[in-house]
Enzyme design. Structure first.
Site, mmCIF file in Angstrom:
data_model
loop_
_atom_site.group_PDB
_atom_site.id
_atom_site.type_symbol
_atom_site.label_atom_id
_atom_site.label_comp_id
_atom_site.label_asym_id
_atom_site.label_seq_id
_atom_site.Cartn_x
_atom_site.Cartn_y
_atom_site.Cartn_z
ATOM 1 C CB SER A 160 -0.837 -0.014 1.287
ATOM 2 O OG SER A 160 -1.478 1.228 1.494
ATOM 3 C CE1 TYR A 188 -4.515 -2.015 4.996
ATOM 4 C CE2 TYR A 188 -3.195 -0.052 4.583
ATOM 5 C CZ TYR A 188 -3.976 -1.095 4.113
ATOM 6 O OH TYR A 188 -4.192 -1.229 2.758
HETATM 7 P P1 NAD Z 1 -11.646 -5.893 -0.144
HETATM 8 O O1 NAD Z 1 -12.192 -5.807 1.247
HETATM 9 O O2 NAD Z 1 -12.476 -5.484 -1.292
HETATM 10 O O3 NAD Z 1 -11.096 -7.363 -0.418
HETATM 11 C C1 NAD Z 1 -10.345 -8.061 0.528
HETATM 12 C C2 NAD Z 1 -10.292 -9.506 0.129
HETATM 13 O O4 NAD Z 1 -9.537 -10.215 1.113
HETATM 14 C C3 NAD Z 1 -11.665 -10.185 0.083
HETATM 15 O O5 NAD Z 1 -11.675 -11.145 -0.944
HETATM 16 C C4 NAD Z 1 -11.758 -10.859 1.439
HETATM 17 O O6 NAD Z 1 -12.636 -11.972 1.470
HETATM 18 C C5 NAD Z 1 -10.321 -11.277 1.620
HETATM 19 N N1 NAD Z 1 -9.942 -11.539 3.005
HETATM 20 C C6 NAD Z 1 -10.038 -10.710 4.062
HETATM 21 N N2 NAD Z 1 -9.597 -11.329 5.165
HETATM 22 C C7 NAD Z 1 -9.217 -12.566 4.792
HETATM 23 C C8 NAD Z 1 -8.680 -13.678 5.469
HETATM 24 N N3 NAD Z 1 -8.450 -13.653 6.796
HETATM 25 N N4 NAD Z 1 -8.431 -14.807 4.764
HETATM 26 C C9 NAD Z 1 -8.677 -14.855 3.429
HETATM 27 N N5 NAD Z 1 -9.178 -13.841 2.730
HETATM 28 C C10 NAD Z 1 -9.448 -12.703 3.414
HETATM 29 O O7 NAD Z 1 -10.290 -5.038 -0.069
HETATM 30 P P2 NAD Z 1 -9.338 -4.430 -1.199
HETATM 31 O O8 NAD Z 1 -9.433 -2.964 -1.107
HETATM 32 O O9 NAD Z 1 -9.552 -5.108 -2.496
HETATM 33 O O10 NAD Z 1 -7.923 -4.819 -0.590
HETATM 34 C C11 NAD Z 1 -7.089 -5.814 -1.146
HETATM 35 C C12 NAD Z 1 -5.645 -5.542 -0.731
HETATM 36 O O11 NAD Z 1 -5.243 -4.281 -1.257
HETATM 37 C C13 NAD Z 1 -5.444 -5.459 0.774
HETATM 38 O O12 NAD Z 1 -4.217 -6.062 1.126
HETATM 39 C C14 NAD Z 1 -5.392 -3.967 1.024
HETATM 40 O O13 NAD Z 1 -4.665 -3.649 2.176
HETATM 41 C C15 NAD Z 1 -4.693 -3.499 -0.232
HETATM 42 N N6 NAD Z 1 -4.880 -2.084 -0.531
HETATM 43 C C16 NAD Z 1 -6.115 -1.567 -0.775
HETATM 44 C C17 NAD Z 1 -6.249 -0.225 -1.068
HETATM 45 C C18 NAD Z 1 -7.573 0.410 -1.379
HETATM 46 O O14 NAD Z 1 -7.630 1.638 -1.494
HETATM 47 N N7 NAD Z 1 -8.638 -0.351 -1.549
HETATM 48 C C19 NAD Z 1 -5.124 0.591 -1.092
HETATM 49 C C20 NAD Z 1 -3.881 0.041 -0.830
HETATM 50 C C21 NAD Z 1 -3.768 -1.291 -0.544
#
Ligand code: NAD
Length: 261
Positions: A143, A156
Site C-alpha cells: 500500500s 495497517y
Molecule cells: P476488499 O475488502 O475489497 O477485499 C479483501 C479480500 O480479502 C476479500 O476477498 C476478502 O474476502 C479477503 N480476506 C479478508 N480477510 C481474509 C482472510 N483472513 N483470509 C482470506 N481472505 C481474506 O479489499 P481491497 O481494497 O480489495 O484490498 C485488497 C488488498 O489491497 C489489501 O491487502 C489492502 O490492504 C490493499 N490495498 C487496498 C487499497 C484500497 O484503497 N482499496 C489501497 C492500498 C492497498
C-alpha cells in the site's frame, strides 16, 4: 496471452483488488486459484465467470489468511488442483481505524496476522515449488501505507511497511532461482474496504458520501482520482511479464502521486 501455461494463486480474490488481479491474469491466459471469504454461491459465480470469459481453469481454494496452517493447506490445494503455483499474489487484507491509545489489542493481532504474517506464510509455502520449477513471480499487495503513514492506522501501516521489507528479503533470497518478488503499493482504490472507511467518515462528519470521497482522495493524491482494480491488475500482469524479468525487490506505486509529495 503472455501467461498461457502459468498458474496463479491470488489470495483475497473474491472482492476488490484481488478480483481485479485474478481477472487480469486470466485475461493473459493464466489458470487461476481464487481465495477469500464471501457467499459460496457468489464466489462460485465469480469462479465460473472467470473460467468461461477467459477460457482458463479457475478453482477456489479455501483458507483463512489469519491462520498459518490454513495458508499452507491453501497453497497445497492450489498446487494440487492446478499442478503448481507459478504466480503467488498475496493480496488478502483488512483494515482497522483507531488512534494508538484506543486501538483494541485483538484488532492489532488480527491486522498483523492477515496483512503481515499471512504474506510470510504464503511465500514460505509457495517458494519451494517455484524453486523446483525454476520460475516464479511473487507479488505482494502492500500500500502507499507501506511507504508512508497516516494517523489511526497503526497496525495497517506497520504491517504494510513489513510487507515492503519482506519483499526485499524474498527478492534477495530468490536471486538466481528464476523467481522474483515485488510489491505493488496502491493508493486509494474504491473497493468494499475503502467503502467502509468512506461510510464511517460520512457518519462521523455528517457530510454526504460524495463530498467525503472527493476530500479523501484530494487529501492524499495530486491526481484526485481513485485507481481501479483493473489498473492494479495491469501492474500485476506487467510484473509477471518477461519484460519485468530483472525487476525484483521493488515497490511499484499505483497511487495518483500520493508518495511523490
Ligand atoms: P476488499 O475488502 O475489497 O477485499 C479483501 C479480500 O480479502 C476479500 O476477498 C476478502 O474476502 C479477503 N480476506 C479478508 N480477510 C481474509 C482472510 N483472513 N483470509 C482470506 N481472505 C481474506 O479489499 P481491497 O481494497 O480489495 O484490498 C485488497 C488488498 O489491497 C489489501 O491487502 C489492502 O490492504 C490493499 N490495498 C487496498 C487499497 C484500497 O484503497 N482499496 C489501497 C492500498 C492497498
Amino acid at each position: 496471452m503472455a501467461l498461457k501455461g502459468k498458474t496463479a494463486l491470488v489470495t483475497g480474490s473474491t472482492s476488490g483488488i484481488g478480483l481485479g488481479i485474478a481477472r487480469a491474469l486470466a485475461a493473459e491466459g493464466a489458470d487461476i486459484a481464487m481465495n477469500g471469504f464471501g457467499d459460496p454461491a457468489q464466489i462460485e459465480a465469480l469462479r465460473a465467470g472467470i473460467a468461461a470469459e477467459f477460457g482458463v481453469r479457475a478453482v477456489y481454494v479455501a483458507g483463512d489468511l489469519g491462520v498459518p496452517a490454513q495458508i499452507a493447506a491453501m497453497v497445497r490445494a492450489a498446487e494440487g488442483a492446478l499442478g503448481g503455483v507459478d504466480i503467488l499474489v498475496n493480496n488478502a487484507g483488512i483494515q482497522f481505524v483507531a488512534p494508538i491509545e484506543g486501538f483494541p489489542d485483538e484488532q492489532w493481532d488480527k491486522v498483523i496476522a492477515v496483512n503481515l504474517s499471512g504474506v510470510f506464510h504464503g511465500m514460505k509455502a509457495a517458494i519451494p515449488g517455484m524453486r523446483a520449477r525454476g520460475w516464479g513471480r511473487i507479488i505482494n499487495i502492500a500500500s502507499a501505507h507501506g511507504l508512508v503513514a497516516s494517523a489511526q492506522k497503526v497496525a495497517y501501516v506497520a504491517a504494510k511497511h513489513g510487507v515492503v521489507g519482506m519483499t526485499k528479503v524474498a527478492a534477495i533470497e530468490l536471486a538466481g532461482s528464476g523467481a522474483t518478488c515485488n510489491a505493488i503499493c496502491p493508493g486509494w482504490v474504491l473497493t468494499p474496504l475503502v467503502q467502509q472507511q468512506l461510510q464511517a467518515r460520512a457518519a462521523e462528519t455528517g457530510q454526504a458520501i460524495e463530498a467525503v470521497k472527493e476530500a479523501m482522495v484530494a487529501e492524499k493524491q495530486p491526481l484526485r482520482e481513485f485507481s481501479t482494480p483493473e489498473q492494479i491488475g495491469a501492474a500485476a500482469v506487467f510484473l509477471c511479464s518477461e519484460g519485468a524479468r530483472t525487476i525484483t525487490g521493488t515497490s511499484l506505486s499505483v497511487d495518483g502521486g500520493w508518495v511523490a509529495q
